[in-house]
Design an enzyme around this catalytic site. Sequence first.
Site, mmCIF file in Angstrom:
data_model
loop_
_atom_site.group_PDB
_atom_site.id
_atom_site.type_symbol
_atom_site.label_atom_id
_atom_site.label_comp_id
_atom_site.label_asym_id
_atom_site.label_seq_id
_atom_site.Cartn_x
_atom_site.Cartn_y
_atom_site.Cartn_z
ATOM 1 C CB VAL A 76 -0.962 -0.037 1.215
ATOM 2 C CG1 VAL A 76 -1.710 1.263 1.384
ATOM 3 C CG2 VAL A 76 -1.938 -1.208 1.090
ATOM 4 C CB CYS A 104 7.018 -0.711 6.686
ATOM 5 S SG CYS A 104 6.211 -0.809 5.076
ATOM 6 C CE LYS A 119 3.532 -4.746 12.858
ATOM 7 N NZ LYS A 119 2.314 -4.289 12.173
ATOM 8 C CB ILE A 161 6.866 -10.497 12.808
ATOM 9 C CG1 ILE A 161 5.927 -11.479 12.110
ATOM 10 C CG2 ILE A 161 7.853 -11.191 13.724
ATOM 11 C CD1 ILE A 161 6.586 -12.463 11.161
ATOM 12 N N GLY A 175 0.598 -11.855 13.318
ATOM 13 C CA GLY A 175 0.970 -12.554 12.084
ATOM 14 C C GLY A 175 0.145 -13.812 11.897
ATOM 15 N N GLY A 176 -0.832 -13.723 11.029
ATOM 16 C CA GLY A 176 -1.562 -14.922 10.616
ATOM 17 C C GLY A 176 -2.610 -15.454 11.563
HETATM 18 C C1 LIG Z 1 -3.010 -3.873 3.802
HETATM 19 C C2 LIG Z 1 -2.010 -3.906 4.924
HETATM 20 C C3 LIG Z 1 -1.460 -2.714 5.376
HETATM 21 C C4 LIG Z 1 -0.533 -2.710 6.420
HETATM 22 N N1 LIG Z 1 -0.032 -1.532 6.856
HETATM 23 C C5 LIG Z 1 0.805 -1.506 7.944
HETATM 24 C C6 LIG Z 1 1.250 -0.283 8.507
HETATM 25 O O1 LIG Z 1 0.882 0.803 8.057
HETATM 26 N N2 LIG Z 1 2.072 -0.338 9.581
HETATM 27 C C7 LIG Z 1 2.478 -1.523 10.146
HETATM 28 O O2 LIG Z 1 3.211 -1.494 11.133
HETATM 29 N N3 LIG Z 1 2.059 -2.701 9.642
HETATM 30 C C8 LIG Z 1 1.227 -2.723 8.563
HETATM 31 N N4 LIG Z 1 0.782 -3.924 8.073
HETATM 32 C C9 LIG Z 1 1.200 -5.169 8.731
HETATM 33 C C10 LIG Z 1 0.173 -5.629 9.752
HETATM 34 O O3 LIG Z 1 0.017 -4.694 10.793
HETATM 35 C C11 LIG Z 1 0.563 -6.972 10.364
HETATM 36 O O4 LIG Z 1 1.800 -6.837 11.009
HETATM 37 C C12 LIG Z 1 0.667 -8.067 9.328
HETATM 38 O O5 LIG Z 1 -0.373 -7.948 8.383
HETATM 39 C C13 LIG Z 1 0.606 -9.457 9.939
HETATM 40 O O6 LIG Z 1 -0.619 -9.691 10.583
HETATM 41 P P1 LIG Z 1 -1.826 -10.507 9.895
HETATM 42 O O7 LIG Z 1 -1.246 -11.755 9.341
HETATM 43 O O8 LIG Z 1 -2.820 -10.722 10.986
HETATM 44 O O9 LIG Z 1 -2.351 -9.626 8.824
HETATM 45 C C14 LIG Z 1 -0.139 -3.944 7.010
HETATM 46 C C15 LIG Z 1 -0.687 -5.143 6.545
HETATM 47 C C16 LIG Z 1 -1.614 -5.144 5.520
HETATM 48 C C17 LIG Z 1 -2.191 -6.453 5.059
#
Ligand SMILES: Cc1cc2nc3c(=O)[nH]c(=O)nc-3n(C[C@H](O)[C@H](O)[C@H](O)COP(=O)(O)O)c2cc1C
Lengths: 270, 317
Positions: free
Chosen positions: B87, B142, B177, B203, B255-256
Amino acid sequence: MQRNHNHTTIVTIEKVIDETPTVRTLVFSDDLMSNVLPGQFAMVWIPGINELPMSVMISNEPGKAAFTVRKHGPASTGLFNIKEGQQIGIRGPYGNSFDLKKGKLLLVGGGTGLVPMMRLLSFVKPTDDVTVLIGAKSKDEVFFEDFANSMLEKNPHKVLVSTDDGSYGEKGFVTDLVEKLVNESHYDGVYVCGPEIMMYKTVQSAHSRGMFVQASLERMMKCGVGICGSCCVGEDLVCRDGTVFDGEHLSSNKEFGHFYRNKAGILEKY
Amino acid sequence: MNQLLYSKLSSLFKVEPSLATSIGKIQLDKPMMLASGILGISLDVFNRLYRSGAGAVVTKSLSTEPWEGYPNPTIFSVKGGGWINAVGLSNPGATNFAKMIESNQTVPIVVSLVGSIPEDFEFMIKQFENCKVTAYELNLSCPHVAKVGLEVGDDPELVRKIVTTSKNSTDVPIIAKVGLGTTHYLNTVSTAIDSGIDAITAINTVRAMAIDVETQRPILSNKFGGLSGTPIKPIALRCVYEISSKYDIPIIGCGGVSTWEDAVEFFLAGASAIQLGSAIGDNWIDVFGEINNGILEYMKRKNYSSIKDMVGLAKKS
Ligand SMILES: Cc1cc2nc3c(=O)[nH]c(=O)nc-3n(C[C@H](O)[C@H](O)[C@H](O)COP(=O)(O)O)c2cc1C
Ligand SMILES: Cc1cc2nc3c(=O)[nH]c(=O)nc-3n(C[C@H](O)[C@H](O)[C@H](O)COP(=O)(O)OP(=O)(O)OC[C@H]3O[C@@H](n4cnc5c(N)ncnc54)[C@H](O)[C@@H]3O)c2cc1C
Ligand code: FES
């Protein structure tokens, strides 16, 4: 195996139809998209250029689907310029659909907002009495008038056009025509898609008279699946909770008709 | 036995479990949080997520200026599960965002920040002086935007300066983070702890890509993005277990996670709270309530009264 609608599928454009100098319809074969409900949309990938949300158009032939695109910025111009034989990626369908009532129906479409209205027409019953309003800036920007008439051959119907400059049909905004019609008679269902101010006025006109009205909202869309958040309007996510919302629901939304979010997510006034 | 006495006795032995948890000084009524970057740009949406059972919401990572992010495609659905997103940290900027959440009294909001120098973080924290902020989360991980995120997390000296400056700018707890970059993430964790960090989120997404075989080009406009969702769960779980085995620091697992079992696994590995994002794409906002209920049932079955009772249990053997 059933296709996972989130996976990008590559399709080949089979036919390009010029609707107006700035609007084209791109036809392709795809079973899933040929069967979508009225109001649903797809995320359309133009390789190397961008990915855009597009309403799925009606298909006359089984197994075919289409997008109707107006050339605007770089992304939509990229799609507009796609030639027969070229490939694009699609995922979806996404979103909910219009709740089609029976009886006397009013469909209001502005610009490419007409696309979901045409799809809706393919679902009306021959007994429904249908009025279609087409709003355009000027005569050369009017499209789908003949198409709407042919779709409604078997129905009691009217297709009315209004142009902002009066070069064709009634002069003025399509919302003036809506106000006049809902004042004269009761409609069992009013459906609208187009610029937000037009939808806002249409919803107000119909809802304040107790009519069932639905609008299909447009917002900046990145994911289309409800995770990026870019398409929020108040507490609703347009890609997931919509795009179609009832007048009842919309009247309590503080952002609808007043604010939109730009690409950085900043709330701006219409 | 008399009825009253019976119920008194049974309530003594079988306590109704509570979902409340603490991450160091941060107290939450519920352990499931919204991860940064998911649905995170409107206060109205935060309210909705809170009503659906999120214990806190983390905002989209905010920068000193508004960013438009990358052009689409910014997200890709991986066959077999998970998402790759680039994004590009699009966000309205810290100042605009602070104005939007000024009126918030209800939702526990964790403000996520991204920047490249300590002064960026100092400036942004100042913008939130009039807001009720539960914690700040420094995005040091990121994987797809240059000069911020992982590039910062990979530079221990910069991490030290950013954490120290941020800690000196506010009394609100600060979380770091971390993710998988070129520097071992445990070094980033260790530096952050030495500099006074209050908790760790582990993570972030894992750098990844997707190529379309028909058109033979990368799908995401940025080519590379971050992988999230079920495929990274085993990796995230391993990281939480490693951090909790090595350091005495409150951890938020991320994560996941998409089911209550996933959440419990993270507690057992040593996390005191959990963030999720991608699961919303599959199960929508109800996922918070569903996971909370699953955790409660599990706690009843195992006779745990609080989340704390489970944290780190997998390390006993
Ligand atoms: C569309 C999208 C945007 C994200 N934007 C950020 C962000 O701005 N800052 C951040 O620290 N992590 C961001 N992440 C990471 C998530 O916070 C998270 O760490 C990651 O998706 C793993 O978790 P999940 O498997 O539950 O999605 C983003 C993830 C997704 C999918
Ligand atoms: C559900 C939905 C269905 C749509 N159906 C059609 C359709 O059938 N035919 C049609 O011509 N257009 C349709 N659009 C509009 C279309 O997606 C683009 O917004 C429009 O073509 C302008 O894009 P651009 O990139 O060329 O313009 P740009 O110059 O890049 O941007 C101009 C403005 O377009 C809008 N926009 C740009 N990218 C997006 C995006 N990814 N999502 C939403 N808005 C964006 C923004 O408001 C932006 O400020 C639909 C939009 C939505 C949300
Ligand atoms: S477009 Fe991403 S949440 Fe709707």
